[in-house]
Scaffold this active site. Structure first.
Site, PDB file in Angstrom:
ATOM      1  N   LYS A 113       5.825  13.658  22.855  1.00 44.01           N
ATOM      2  CA  LYS A 113       4.634  13.652  23.726  1.00 44.01           C
ATOM      3  C   LYS A 113       4.481  14.996  24.437  1.00 44.01           C
ATOM      4  CE  LYS A 113       6.126   9.943  25.888  1.00 44.01           C
ATOM      5  NZ  LYS A 113       7.312   9.640  25.051  1.00 44.01           N
ATOM      6  N   THR A 114       5.558  15.431  25.090  1.00 42.47           N
ATOM      7  CA  THR A 114       5.501  16.714  25.802  1.00 42.47           C
ATOM      8  C   THR A 114       5.214  17.847  24.814  1.00 42.47           C
ATOM      9  OG1 THR A 114       7.064  15.884  27.429  1.00 42.47           O
ATOM     10  CG2 THR A 114       6.813  18.271  27.303  1.00 42.47           C
ATOM     11  N   ASP A 158       3.522  14.055  33.318  1.00 38.93           N
ATOM     12  CA  ASP A 158       4.496  13.208  32.630  1.00 38.93           C
ATOM     13  C   ASP A 158       4.744  11.958  33.469  1.00 38.93           C
ATOM     14  OD1 ASP A 158       6.145  12.665  30.538  1.00 38.93           O
ATOM     15  OD2 ASP A 158       7.548  14.303  30.889  1.00 38.93           O
ATOM     16  N   THR A 207       5.839   6.237  28.758  1.00 38.03           N
ATOM     17  CA  THR A 207       6.559   5.355  27.843  1.00 38.03           C
ATOM     18  C   THR A 207       6.136   3.907  28.107  1.00 38.03           C
ATOM     19  OG1 THR A 207       8.331   5.346  29.467  1.00 38.03           O
ATOM     20  CG2 THR A 207       8.616   6.809  27.587  1.00 38.03           C
ATOM     21  N   ARG A 266      14.327  13.454  18.935  1.00 39.16           N
ATOM     22  CA  ARG A 266      15.338  13.918  19.901  1.00 39.16           C
ATOM     23  C   ARG A 266      16.736  13.506  19.446  1.00 39.16           C
ATOM     24  NH1 ARG A 266      13.718  12.248  25.294  1.00 39.16           N
ATOM     25  NH2 ARG A 266      12.714  14.288  25.440  1.00 39.16           N
TER      26      ARG A 266
END
Ligand SMILES: Nc1ncnc2c1ncn2[C@@H]1O[C@H](COP(=O)(O)OP(=O)(O)OP(=O)(O)O)[C@@H](O)[C@H]1O
Ligand SMILES: [Mg+2]
Length: 389
Positions: A113-114, A158, A207, A266
């Protein structure tokens, strides 16, 4: 183009170039989790649960992550639907010479997302100002950020589901009419002063889409979900990261790592680094399939990337609840896990790989999960239940 915002230290904006780009809070070192007592005999603590957690674990990892982020849509692997939608939005906005619509990105941690917010800014050739909802506690935090926006800027917030109510209400007119309403004074004597803002794009990431209020969600022109990645996409991500880290990995080695990454870039990057350490210590020049497997065995990573809590949940359902259906509260009570953690951290991946199903009567463990865990029983309750619905 990304910029370092020159703001007083108590302001919320941080530069997208700084390592702590994802959040403004002091980094939390995660506590080592200890397996909780369970009524059933199951081999716990055989898996290092840290290694498979999708949330970011340490400050060091956060810093390293910056160097691994793809910087253009072309380099961003997978998420075809998302890229398709954004590609069109970018082209249309460029032709009209307008800013992009406000965009809400949601999905489990570590899916990009980031990274996508930063890519959007660079594709649009605008600045990206980054903050996180917990850093916007006071109204002056959000006032400061909005007043410093320049035309076309992307403002990335965020964890947007954690915005305080007052901040959220300031955002409504800012998003809708590019107007900042500043309240001066209090109670009966309070006055509202309105300031025109430049057109900007708010990119929110969360999230937990379900925790967003409807008025906030409705103000986003684009609401996009990020999905778990397929093994072939994760394989490409492992290969790309290996290249950046100057580590030799064979295609089989990359697949072995990808399969255990829980659909999450990740985790794929983290596993690759652990395997690289192993190869280095053992003196191997490159990582092939068997070296990757051997390393994962040392780190106790299950061939599908399941950790001990996943196993505990599935085994409890199979053995204590005869495969289900079982309600979330009962499952939480029996395993000693928090119900939100089960729902938000564990279930999404178990659902994705078809080990768990949700039915109106509760959760059901599937035959595939029983097979993977070597559990007996195995009459596929999901099939029976779907006939009953
Ligand atoms: N599509 C992708 N292609 C290549 N690498 C990716 C992709 N998506 C994510 N990554 C890698 O995964 C790491 C985590 O991505 P990112 O920080 O964007 O996740 P996130 O969704 O913002 O997570 P969180 O919810 O924890 O904030 C990044 O460092 C990046 O290198
Ligand atoms: Mg993020």
């Amino acid at each position: 183009m990304r910029e370092i915002a020159h703001l007083p230290s108590d302001m919320a904006i941080i530069s997208s170039k700084q390592p702590a780009a994802d959040a403004q809070q002091p980094p939390k070192e995660k506590k080592k989790r200890t397996p909780k007592q369970s009524a059933i005999p199951i081999q716990l603590a055989s898996v290092d649960s840290e290694i498979l957690q999708a949330e970011i674990a340490t400050t060091e990892e956060k810093i390293q992550e910056e160097s691994l982020r793809p910087s253009s849509i072309r380099e961003y692997i997978g998420q075809k639907d998302l890229k398709g939608v954004l590609d069109i939005a970018i082209q249309a906005a460029k032709v009209r010479q307008e800013s992009l619509d406000h965009l809400l990105l949601y999905g489990p941690p570590g899916l990009g997302k980031t990274t996508m917010a930063l890519i959007l800014a660079s594709e649009m050739g605008v600045n990206c100002k980054i903050t996180a909802a917990p850093a916007l506690e006071r109204t002056r935090d959000i006032y400061g950020i909005l007043m410093r926006l320049e035309p076309g800027d992307i403002l990335f917030i965020d964890e947007i589901h954690r915005l305080p109510r007052v901040t959220e209400e300031i955002l409504y007119p800012a998003m809708e009419d590019f107007r900042l309403d500043i309240t001066q004074g209090q109670n009966a004597t309070a006055k509202i002063r309105s300031i025109a803002l430049p057109r900007f794009t708010l990119v929110g990431a969360t999230t937990k889409i379900g925790s967003l209020t409807a008025p906030l969600r409705d103000r986003f022109g684009l609401v996009q979900k990020l999905r778990f990645y397929e093994v072939d996409e994760l394989t490409l991500i492992v290969q790309r990261t290996a290249e950046i880290l100057k580590t030799a990995v064979t295609p089989e080695g990359a697949v072995e790592i990808a399969r255990r990454s829980r659909g999450t870039p990740r985790i794929a990057n983290r596993l690759l680094k652990r395997v690289r350490d192993y190869a280095q210590v053992k003196g191997y020049a490159h990582i092939d399939g068997s070296i990757a497997s051997a390393a994962m065995e040392i780190y106790n990573v299950d061939p599908l990337g399941l950790d001990w809590v996943d196993r505990l949940l599935l085994t409890t359902m199979a053995e204590q609840f005869n495969g289900g259906p079982v309600g979330l509260d009962a499952l939480a009570a029996s395993t000693g896990e928090d119900r939100h953690t089960i729902e938000e951290v564990y279930e999404p991946y178990l659902l994705q790989i078809g080990y768990l199903q949700r039915t109106p009567r509760g959760r059901v463990v599937t035959a595939a999960a029983r097979k993977h865990l070597g559990l007996k029983g195995g009459d596929d309750r999901t099939e029976q239940l779907s006939l009953l619905e």
